[in-house]
Design an enzyme around this catalytic site. Sequence first.
Site, PDB file in Angstrom:
ATOM      1  N   SER A 153     101.919  70.829  70.278  1.00 12.41           N
ATOM      2  CA  SER A 153     102.748  71.638  71.177  1.00 12.41           C
ATOM      3  C   SER A 153     104.201  71.475  70.770  1.00 12.41           C
ATOM      4  CB  SER A 153     102.561  71.114  72.604  1.00 12.41           C
ATOM      5  OG  SER A 153     103.567  71.590  73.463  1.00 12.41           O
ATOM      6  N   TYR A 166     102.091  64.238  78.676  1.00 13.05           N
ATOM      7  CA  TYR A 166     101.799  65.344  77.751  1.00 13.05           C
ATOM      8  C   TYR A 166     102.634  65.224  76.481  1.00 13.05           C
ATOM      9  CZ  TYR A 166     100.745  70.120  76.194  1.00 13.05           C
ATOM     10  OH  TYR A 166     100.320  71.209  75.468  1.00 13.05           O
TER      11      TYR A 166
HETATM   12  P1  NAI Z   1      92.472  76.143  77.613  1.00 12.58           P
HETATM   13  O1  NAI Z   1      92.341  75.346  78.876  1.00 12.58           O
HETATM   14  O2  NAI Z   1      92.306  77.600  77.694  1.00 12.58           O
HETATM   15  O3  NAI Z   1      91.471  75.555  76.514  1.00 12.58           O
HETATM   16  C1  NAI Z   1      91.279  74.166  76.356  1.00 12.58           C
HETATM   17  C2  NAI Z   1      89.788  73.846  76.393  1.00 12.58           C
HETATM   18  O4  NAI Z   1      89.628  72.419  76.204  1.00 12.58           O
HETATM   19  C3  NAI Z   1      89.132  74.194  77.722  1.00 12.58           C
HETATM   20  O5  NAI Z   1      88.049  75.079  77.532  1.00 12.58           O
HETATM   21  C4  NAI Z   1      88.674  72.855  78.275  1.00 12.58           C
HETATM   22  O6  NAI Z   1      87.465  72.913  79.022  1.00 12.58           O
HETATM   23  C5  NAI Z   1      88.527  72.017  77.008  1.00 12.58           C
HETATM   24  N1  NAI Z   1      88.561  70.582  77.309  1.00 12.58           N
HETATM   25  C6  NAI Z   1      89.397  69.958  78.169  1.00 12.58           C
HETATM   26  N2  NAI Z   1      89.088  68.655  78.217  1.00 12.58           N
HETATM   27  C7  NAI Z   1      88.052  68.442  77.369  1.00 12.58           C
HETATM   28  C8  NAI Z   1      87.293  67.305  77.012  1.00 12.58           C
HETATM   29  N3  NAI Z   1      87.539  66.094  77.539  1.00 12.58           N
HETATM   30  N4  NAI Z   1      86.288  67.451  76.116  1.00 12.58           N
HETATM   31  C9  NAI Z   1      86.005  68.678  75.590  1.00 12.58           C
HETATM   32  N5  NAI Z   1      86.703  69.798  75.898  1.00 12.58           N
HETATM   33  C10 NAI Z   1      87.703  69.676  76.780  1.00 12.58           C
HETATM   34  O7  NAI Z   1      93.903  75.755  77.045  1.00 12.58           O
HETATM   35  P2  NAI Z   1      94.690  76.153  75.700  1.00 12.58           P
HETATM   36  O8  NAI Z   1      96.056  76.481  76.114  1.00 12.58           O
HETATM   37  O9  NAI Z   1      93.934  77.078  74.862  1.00 12.58           O
HETATM   38  O10 NAI Z   1      94.758  74.722  75.002  1.00 12.58           O
HETATM   39  C11 NAI Z   1      94.500  74.517  73.631  1.00 12.58           C
HETATM   40  C12 NAI Z   1      95.536  73.568  73.064  1.00 12.58           C
HETATM   41  O11 NAI Z   1      96.798  74.214  73.038  1.00 12.58           O
HETATM   42  C13 NAI Z   1      95.737  72.283  73.862  1.00 12.58           C
HETATM   43  O12 NAI Z   1      95.765  71.182  72.984  1.00 12.58           O
HETATM   44  C14 NAI Z   1      97.087  72.484  74.519  1.00 12.58           C
HETATM   45  O13 NAI Z   1      97.736  71.278  74.797  1.00 12.58           O
HETATM   46  C15 NAI Z   1      97.781  73.289  73.462  1.00 12.58           C
HETATM   47  N6  NAI Z   1      98.959  74.041  73.908  1.00 12.58           N
HETATM   48  C16 NAI Z   1      98.857  74.949  74.913  1.00 12.58           C
HETATM   49  C17 NAI Z   1      99.945  75.699  75.302  1.00 12.58           C
HETATM   50  C18 NAI Z   1      99.849  76.739  76.351  1.00 12.58           C
HETATM   51  O14 NAI Z   1     100.882  77.328  76.694  1.00 12.58           O
HETATM   52  N7  NAI Z   1      98.702  77.050  76.873  1.00 12.58           N
HETATM   53  C19 NAI Z   1     101.263  75.510  74.645  1.00 12.58           C
HETATM   54  C20 NAI Z   1     101.261  74.517  73.597  1.00 12.58           C
HETATM   55  C21 NAI Z   1     100.141  73.823  73.250  1.00 12.58           C
END
Ligand code: NAI
Length: 359
Positions: A153, A166
């Site tokens: 991030s 975070y």
């Molecule tokens: P999202 O919530 O849509 O997808 C993340 C997925 O990870 C979810 O489906 C969730 O069930 C899964 N997950 C959570 N804990 C877990 C575990 N213990 N074991 C297995 N799966 C698990 O969120 P997003 O935004 O697509 O996140 C993807 C990455 O992007 C993350 O690392 C997040 O920190 C990063 N990120 C997100 C930003 C945003 O604005 N959404 C900005 C910068 C980075």
Amino acid sequence: MTRDYKGKIAFITGGASGAGLGQAKLFGGLGAKVTIVDIRQEAIDKAVEELRGLGIDALGIKMDLTNRQEYIAAADKAEAHWGGPPNLLLNTAGVNSFGPAEASTFEDFDWILGVNLGGVINGFVIFVPRIIKAYAADIKAGKTWAHIGVVSSMGAFDGFSTDAPYSVSKAAVNNLAYSYYDALKPYGIGVTVQCPANINSNIGEAVKTRPAHLQNTGYYVSEGTINMLKSIHATGMDPVELARTFCYAMENGLPICIPSYGYKPGDPDEKRVERSASAEQSFNKFLNWMTVDGMNAIKKQEEEQAAHMAEFRKKWEEDHPGEAPPSMFGPPQDSDVPIEVFGQARPDLDFVRDEAKKH
Ligand code: NAI
């Protein structure tokens, strides 16, 4: 695209949603065989159905990244299914929750660091030996390729009052990725860490996946704060476009990928990633923190910013009497739930200053 993805094997954590699902669509669409792993079975089923509907060869496995035995079992299952470890490992899953650092509990740190850092460490430790053994010789012979991606991030480059767990987790995975980038170079295996700012994803609801034994939080969390986060992320980057920027950075051997703010679908490839102004701002801040002259420059800048905000507010009140100033965020996503400010402490924490606490 300069790489051949046909028949290659991809393993994507958090692949049932957001950035991970975008990656599955992009790389699966280019011909890769895709495993998505996630903690939510329902989301996996939906995502696998969607991917198969797009003609993508997809396998879904439910697992908790923080559980090493489950992770190893999932890696074994995927390997048995596809006949080898991944050529493309994408450590994408992540969670967040925000509140004043001084309100943080052990459980806030354990949950967020457990998934965002521990889960990525597990991915590297489990897969790197398998990938080296399976592909290093063929990579040297120019017959195949392997790459490991990490989704970090922009939070990795700085620490602010409400994002301690975070930003710690993201700074740490950046260094983890740089270390492996250096270590795996001699094997011809690439490592790239992507640092997005805002993604159109479901991360606003991440607290719903928080495990029972780590429920104790110092932060104020409600359906209203979740709704506010959802409204912010609804304005974020499209996950497939984000995956394209990642693909471009990986194919060009860049260790860091910051998706370009200005990038639009159809733009030339080189517009996809940028030398980020906000990352530069953070590095400059750290350089300034090292000297008295630098600290004086920061103080001056903060005073100028405060004066600018006061001027803006004064002008707004004169021009729009009685109207709230414009929001940088989109409209609430769930119209039945009033938006609440996130990043505050729980109201019962009497040692936290009033301004940082839910009333
Ligand atoms: P999202 O919530 O849509 O997808 C993340 C997925 O990870 C979810 O489906 C969730 O069930 C899964 N997950 C959570 N804990 C877990 C575990 N213990 N074991 C297995 N799966 C698990 O969120 P997003 O935004 O697509 O996140 C993807 C990455 O992007 C993350 O690392 C997040 O920190 C990063 N990120 C997100 C930003 C945003 O604005 N959404 C900005 C910068 C980075």
